[in-house]
Write an enzyme that holds these catalytic residues in place. Structure first.
Site, PDB file in Angstrom:
ATOM      1  CD  GLU A 190      -6.982   7.100   5.095  1.00  0.00           C
ATOM      2  OE1 GLU A 190      -7.665   7.063   4.052  1.00  0.00           O
ATOM      3  OE2 GLU A 190      -5.834   7.587   5.146  1.00  0.00           O
ATOM      4  CG  ASP A 223       0.241   9.044   0.370  1.00  0.00           C
ATOM      5  OD1 ASP A 223       0.194   9.012  -0.871  1.00  0.00           O
ATOM      6  OD2 ASP A 223      -0.722   8.708   1.095  1.00  0.00           O
ATOM      7  CG  HIS A 256      -1.333   6.253  -2.613  1.00  0.00           C
ATOM      8  ND1 HIS A 256      -2.503   5.960  -3.267  1.00  0.00           N
ATOM      9  CD2 HIS A 256      -1.516   5.888  -1.319  1.00  0.00           C
ATOM     10  CE1 HIS A 256      -3.378   5.445  -2.398  1.00  0.00           C
ATOM     11  NE2 HIS A 256      -2.799   5.391  -1.207  1.00  0.00           N
ATOM     12  CG  HIS A 315      -1.839   1.138   1.361  1.00  0.00           C
ATOM     13  ND1 HIS A 315      -2.868   1.175   2.278  1.00  0.00           N
ATOM     14  CD2 HIS A 315      -1.900   2.332   0.710  1.00  0.00           C
ATOM     15  CE1 HIS A 315      -3.520   2.321   2.192  1.00  0.00           C
ATOM     16  NE2 HIS A 315      -2.938   3.051   1.257  1.00  0.00           N
TER      17      HIS A 315
HETATM   18  N1  ADE Z   1      -4.592   8.740  -1.756  1.00  0.00           N
HETATM   19  C1  ADE Z   1      -3.314   8.822  -1.359  1.00  0.00           C
HETATM   20  N2  ADE Z   1      -3.205   8.543  -0.050  1.00  0.00           N
HETATM   21  C2  ADE Z   1      -4.473   8.279   0.395  1.00  0.00           C
HETATM   22  C3  ADE Z   1      -5.031   7.929   1.638  1.00  0.00           C
HETATM   23  N3  ADE Z   1      -4.274   7.771   2.737  1.00  0.00           N
HETATM   24  N4  ADE Z   1      -6.375   7.757   1.717  1.00  0.00           N
HETATM   25  C4  ADE Z   1      -7.133   7.914   0.630  1.00  0.00           C
HETATM   26  N5  ADE Z   1      -6.648   8.232  -0.569  1.00  0.00           N
HETATM   27  C5  ADE Z   1      -5.331   8.422  -0.685  1.00  0.00           C
HETATM   28 ZN    ZN Z   2      -3.537   4.941   0.680  1.00  0.00          ZN
END
Ligand code: ADE
Ligand code: ZN
Length: 333
Positions: free
Chosen positions: A197, A276, A16, A14
């Site tokens: 989340e 991220d 991005h 996970h």
């Molecule tokens: N896009 C990038 N990071 C994210 C996250 N933590 N939650 C939702 N969308 C995302």
């Molecule tokens: Zn994410």
């Protein structure tokens, strides 16, 4: 324990890619492409890494990714991430890209995809790191638009391992994307979705029941429904948890308050990932080590989490077994 974790074979499931653009790369690409940024310097970018919630982060994420225009930009972003995590003994990575965030700005799907894939291929040759590409649909936009993205994804069908769903969870429930997930499964892709989340436990349950995903991204708010936790455990639906992200986005007030250990003890297949990494203060090793320290995880618990990562990967069973073997040898060595 930090050194043991640093050397440990790991899978990342996970992250991005657009969330791995460090401030220096952001400015290098902005200069190269003559893109104006709202921050005046790299230090100003770093000073802006303070988020009250998911939306504040997403605003910065979408602003930062505007520096990506050409195939070379997507290559450079991906390569920078790979160089970083191969030093952290990440043996396999499944990366998200958010195609709509690029095609909506006029960037060609092919330029985005080829730049990323070329870097991943080169990483496999140079570092031996295996990979999967997951196209992350954006839930703030319509299901129709997501369908159009799937049409484009069909042009690279066998080069994509899965379809995901990201963006602001509230007020965009999973029920809005049932048709697009039905189609993604019918096309032969694995599916994942962010849930639990910022959204409640019912979003996690609906993501399992309506979207029928193979893994849940985050999922930590499942803990608000003990029966759901038991179901996730018995169905062995993995959660790709991102501890540093959860603290930065105020899902938990601090790492010591994180529920990853509780979920692990409840039998849920939790994994650790970076989400991220340039925005949330760490890549895989920092996520593992900071969590180990804050929750006082034992060595056995850390290995179980790493093993979950390989077992939850979208890889053939024999390849997974090889990776788990490498992890077991590291543990005994
Ligand atoms: N896009 C990038 N990071 C994210 C996250 N933590 N939650 C939702 N969308 C995302
Ligand atoms: Zn994410």
């Amino acid at each position: 324990m930090r050194a043991r974790i640093a050397g440990m074979p790991k899978a990342e499931l996970h992250m991005h890619l657009e969330g791995s653009i460090e401030a220096d790369l952001m400015f290098r690409l902005a200069r190269r492409n003559k893109v104006a940024l709202k921050w005046g310097s790299e230090d100003e970018v770093r000073a802006a890494y303070r988020f009250a919630n998911l939306q504040e982060f997403l605003d910065m994420y979408y602003a930062g990714l505007t520096v990506l225009l050409t195939e070379a930009d997507f290559f450079d972003m991906t390569w920078a991430y790979l160089e970083k995590v191969q030093q952290e003994n990440v043996l396999h990575t499944e990366v998200f890209i958010s195609p709509q965030a690029h095609t909506r700005r006029g960037v060609a799907f092919e330029a985005m995809f080829n730049g990323i894939e070329n870097a991943l291929r080169q990483g496999q040759t140079k570092f031996g790191m295996t990979y999967g590409i997951i196209l992350g649909l954006q839930r703030q936009w319509s299901e129709d638009e997501a369908m159009k993205m799937l049409d484009q994804a069909c042009s690279v069908r066998d080069r994509v391992v899965g379809i995901g769903l990201g963006g602001p969870e509230l007020p965009n429930p999973p029920a809005r994307f049932v048709n697009v997930f039905d189609r993604a499964r019918a096309e032969g892709w694995k599916t994942v979705a962010h849930a639990g989340e910022e959204g409640p436990a019912s979003y996690v349950a609906d993501t399992v029941d309506l979207l029928k995903v193979d893994r849940i991204d985050h999922g930590v708010r499942c803990a608000e429904d003990p029966r759901l936790v038991a179901r996730l455990a018995s169905l062995r639906i993995p959660l790709t948890v991102c501890p540093l992200s959860n603290v930065e986005l105020k899902v938990f007030p601090n790492l010591a308050a994180h529920n990853l250990k509780t979920l692990l003890h409840a039998g849920v297949a939790v994994t650790i990932n970076s989400d991220d990494p340039s925005y949330f203060g760490g890549y895989m090793n920092e996520n593992f080590s900071a969590t180990q320290e804050a929750l006082d995880l034992t060595a056995a618990e850390v290995y179980t989490i790493a093993r979950n990562g390989f077992e939850a990967a979208f890889l053939p069973e024999d390849v997974k077994a090889q990776y788990v073997g490498a992890l077991d040898r590291y543990r005994e060595g």
